[in-house]
Design an enzyme around this catalytic site. Sequence first.
Site, mmCIF file in Angstrom:
data_model
loop_
_atom_site.group_PDB
_atom_site.id
_atom_site.type_symbol
_atom_site.label_atom_id
_atom_site.label_comp_id
_atom_site.label_asym_id
_atom_site.label_seq_id
_atom_site.Cartn_x
_atom_site.Cartn_y
_atom_site.Cartn_z
ATOM 1 N N ILE A 175 -12.303 -3.478 4.434
ATOM 2 C CA ILE A 175 -12.520 -2.985 3.070
ATOM 3 C C ILE A 175 -12.389 -1.464 2.992
ATOM 4 O O ILE A 175 -12.128 -0.921 1.914
ATOM 5 C CB ILE A 175 -13.909 -3.452 2.569
ATOM 6 C CG1 ILE A 175 -13.957 -3.483 1.050
ATOM 7 C CG2 ILE A 175 -15.035 -2.610 3.148
ATOM 8 C CD1 ILE A 175 -15.161 -4.250 0.509
ATOM 9 N N VAL A 223 -21.822 -4.128 11.510
ATOM 10 C CA VAL A 223 -21.919 -5.544 11.150
ATOM 11 C C VAL A 223 -22.172 -6.319 12.445
ATOM 12 O O VAL A 223 -21.361 -6.240 13.389
ATOM 13 C CB VAL A 223 -20.642 -6.047 10.446
ATOM 14 C CG1 VAL A 223 -20.759 -7.546 10.147
ATOM 15 C CG2 VAL A 223 -20.385 -5.266 9.157
ATOM 16 N N HIS A 230 -16.566 -8.454 16.319
ATOM 17 C CA HIS A 230 -15.260 -8.418 15.655
ATOM 18 C C HIS A 230 -14.394 -7.388 16.355
ATOM 19 O O HIS A 230 -14.891 -6.424 16.941
ATOM 20 C CB HIS A 230 -15.399 -8.076 14.169
ATOM 21 C CG HIS A 230 -16.217 -6.855 13.909
ATOM 22 N ND1 HIS A 230 -17.590 -6.862 13.930
ATOM 23 C CD2 HIS A 230 -15.852 -5.575 13.648
ATOM 24 C CE1 HIS A 230 -18.042 -5.644 13.679
ATOM 25 N NE2 HIS A 230 -17.004 -4.845 13.524
ATOM 26 N N HIS A 283 -11.333 -4.725 15.784
ATOM 27 C CA HIS A 283 -10.541 -3.959 14.809
ATOM 28 C C HIS A 283 -9.114 -3.852 15.342
ATOM 29 O O HIS A 283 -8.912 -3.456 16.501
ATOM 30 C CB HIS A 283 -11.061 -2.528 14.675
ATOM 31 C CG HIS A 283 -12.445 -2.400 14.132
ATOM 32 N ND1 HIS A 283 -12.710 -1.980 12.860
ATOM 33 C CD2 HIS A 283 -13.657 -2.625 14.705
ATOM 34 C CE1 HIS A 283 -14.022 -1.931 12.662
ATOM 35 N NE2 HIS A 283 -14.620 -2.319 13.774
#
Length: 117
Positions: free
Chosen positions: A32, A97, A101, A103
């Site tokens: 985002i 977060v 994950h 990137h």
Amino acid sequence: MTDPTIFGKIIRREIPADIVYEDEHLIAFRDIAPQAPVHVLFVPKLHVATLNDLQADRAEVVGRLAHAAAAYAKREGFAENGYRIVMNCNGDGGQTVFQIHLHLLAGAQLGRFGTPR
Ligand code: 5GP
């Protein structure tokens, strides 16, 4: 365990995201707040809060993220030019977060990284 983070909500379609890839193991969507012309997050469907919580018998979870990122780079045509993959862990790593994950950053010559703020 169900992923309680914002990424779990994206996986469950409770909030929208610009999803670019999904399979039974993982999902990929555009960040985002992109830090490069291409900035895609690869997130496993198995909930693992940080890299510190990854069990040895689940190490393939991270391998799948890396493989999916490379496959995306090849499909999108920037694999030869190059890209960077990053995983942040906890406070000093800059993790915000708490669902692991990866990137994927690409689309320009990237600067050096790892310098303290
Ligand atoms: P971290 O700082 O944990 O390594 O990375 C979290 C990333 O998630 C950040 O780059 C941030 O911009 C992105 N992010 C946070 N909330 C959302 C969201 O609701 N949707 C999307 N697409 N990305 C998000």
